[in-house]
Design an enzyme around this catalytic site. Structure first.
Site, PDB file in Angstrom:
ATOM      1  CE1 TYR A 266      -3.179  -2.983   0.233  1.00  0.00           C
ATOM      2  CE2 TYR A 266      -3.292  -2.603   2.671  1.00  0.00           C
ATOM      3  CZ  TYR A 266      -3.721  -3.327   1.682  1.00  0.00           C
ATOM      4  OH  TYR A 266      -4.360  -4.471   1.377  1.00  0.00           O
TER       5      TYR A 266
ATOM      6  CG  HIS B 149      -0.787  -8.842  -0.032  1.00  0.00           C
ATOM      7  ND1 HIS B 149      -0.200  -7.506   0.036  1.00  0.00           N
ATOM      8  CD2 HIS B 149      -1.879  -8.706  -0.382  1.00  0.00           C
ATOM      9  CE1 HIS B 149      -1.271  -6.651  -0.285  1.00  0.00           C
ATOM     10  NE2 HIS B 149      -2.385  -7.500  -0.415  1.00  0.00           N
TER      11      HIS B 149
END
Length: 343
Positions: free
Chosen positions: A71, A155
């Protein structure tokens, strides 16, 4: 310790209600905060706005925060760390993710934005090796300014399944056994691969993004039954399917691309059913996944204090059982989705 005894009836649901992740010692709140927007996803926010988001989250009872190196190539973790500085570490649960290492951009190298804007000059590199996972967590701790991470998630290993089986899972399991992290799992935008992981590994939690919503219940065919059998908790992300369930209009997005007309019409029909029962569509979208017995939390990304407070209010909006029954009887959602009882 389920602080909310409502099972889909009309009583309000508290954002602060807590559930344990699998058989771990880690607890999360029913409503949780995703921090991709704090990494400048699709638009920039300031440090002050990011701090206001965190302050508002704590005020409304959100105690579970999810982030990732991906992010904003570390920006979300850095902002989160600054906003959490001085707070009681026991007052929140934090998850971050592994699989991408960050490094400075090389001379002449252009950033790969991947939807994030105004980010630090860094690049992402895939790495699901044992050394890579350890390095990822150590770097996350440094950016966050914390001494521990509660939950570590693999992830987006869509193209790295072999690496997960060869090294990635074992590395996370070892870190859990050593007490470095309290719970482990995977976070993905599909259901098939996480289902295999839940079947083959000892995972505490899966973050299921976009595959169990009012418009897409594909996880009901594989992931959710397997999680039920294995005692694995589920955190549900992407409950608005990137926008269509927040504002069902032509041109709205579904999974980050323009939604097809047929799906827009279906979302509008669901919204009309909700309206007949006095329920905002967004409230139904937020609360729908929690009817699953394996449900631990619903994760929402917020880029402003106002969004945090709106989502908390929608999360507490009473929803009558008759709404769920009508959606099922009309064929708008799977009947088995609303017959279950979670929170």
């Amino acid at each position: 310790m389920n602080a909310n005894t409502n099972v889909g009836g009309s009583a309000p649901r508290a954002a602060s209600a807590r559930r344990r992740l699998g058989r771990s010692g880690v607890w999360v709140t029913a409503l949780s905060l995703g921090t991709a927007p704090l990494g400048n996803l699709f638009g920039a926010v300031t440090d002050r706005q990011a701090a206001a988001v965190l302050d508002a989250a704590f005020e409304v009872g959100i105690g579970y925060l999810d982030t990732a190196p991906h992010y904003g190539v570390g920006l979300a973790e850095e902002r989160l760390g600054r906003a959490l500085a001085g707070r009681d570490r026991a007052a929140f649960t934090l998850s971050t993710k592994v699989g991408r290492l960050l490094r400075p951009l090389r001379d002449g190298e252009q950033p790969d934005a991947q939807g994030f804007v105004d980010t630090p000059p860094r690049a992402r590199e895939w790495d699901f090796s044992a050394a890579g996972i350890r390095a990822s967590l150590e770097a996350s701790l440094e950016r966050l300014g914390l001494d521990r991470i509660d939950v570590a998630l693999l992830h987006d290993p869509d193209n790295h399944e072999r690496e997960v089986y060869e090294a990635g899972y074992a590395a996370l399991a070892a870190l859990r056994a050593q007490g470095v992290v309290g719970a482990i799992g995977a976070g993905m935008n599909q259901s098939a691969m996480p289902t295999r992981f839940v079947r083959d590994f000892d995972l505490d939690v899966v973050l299921c993004a976009g595959r169990y919503t009012l418009l897409d219940q594909s996880a009901l065919a594989d992931l959710l039954p397997e999680c039920g059998r294995r005692g694995t908790s589920v955190v549900f992300g992407g409950v608005f399917n990137s926008g269509l369930l927040a504002n069902p209009r032509p041109g709205a997005t579904f999974d980050y691309v323009t939604a097809p007309e047929q799906l827009v019409r279906k979302a509008q029909t669901i919204a009309a059913v909700c309206a007949r029962h006095g329920v905002p569509l967004k409230a139904a979208a937020l609360q729908f996944p929690l009817r699953q017995p394996a449900a631990a939390s619903v994760l929402v990304g917020c880029r402003s204090e106002a969004e945090v407070r709106e989502n908390a209010a929608l999360f507490a909006h009473p929803i009558p059982d008759l709404l769920w029954a009508e959606l099922a009887e009309s064929g708008l959602v799977a009947p088995e989705a609303v017959r279950l009882g979670g929170y």
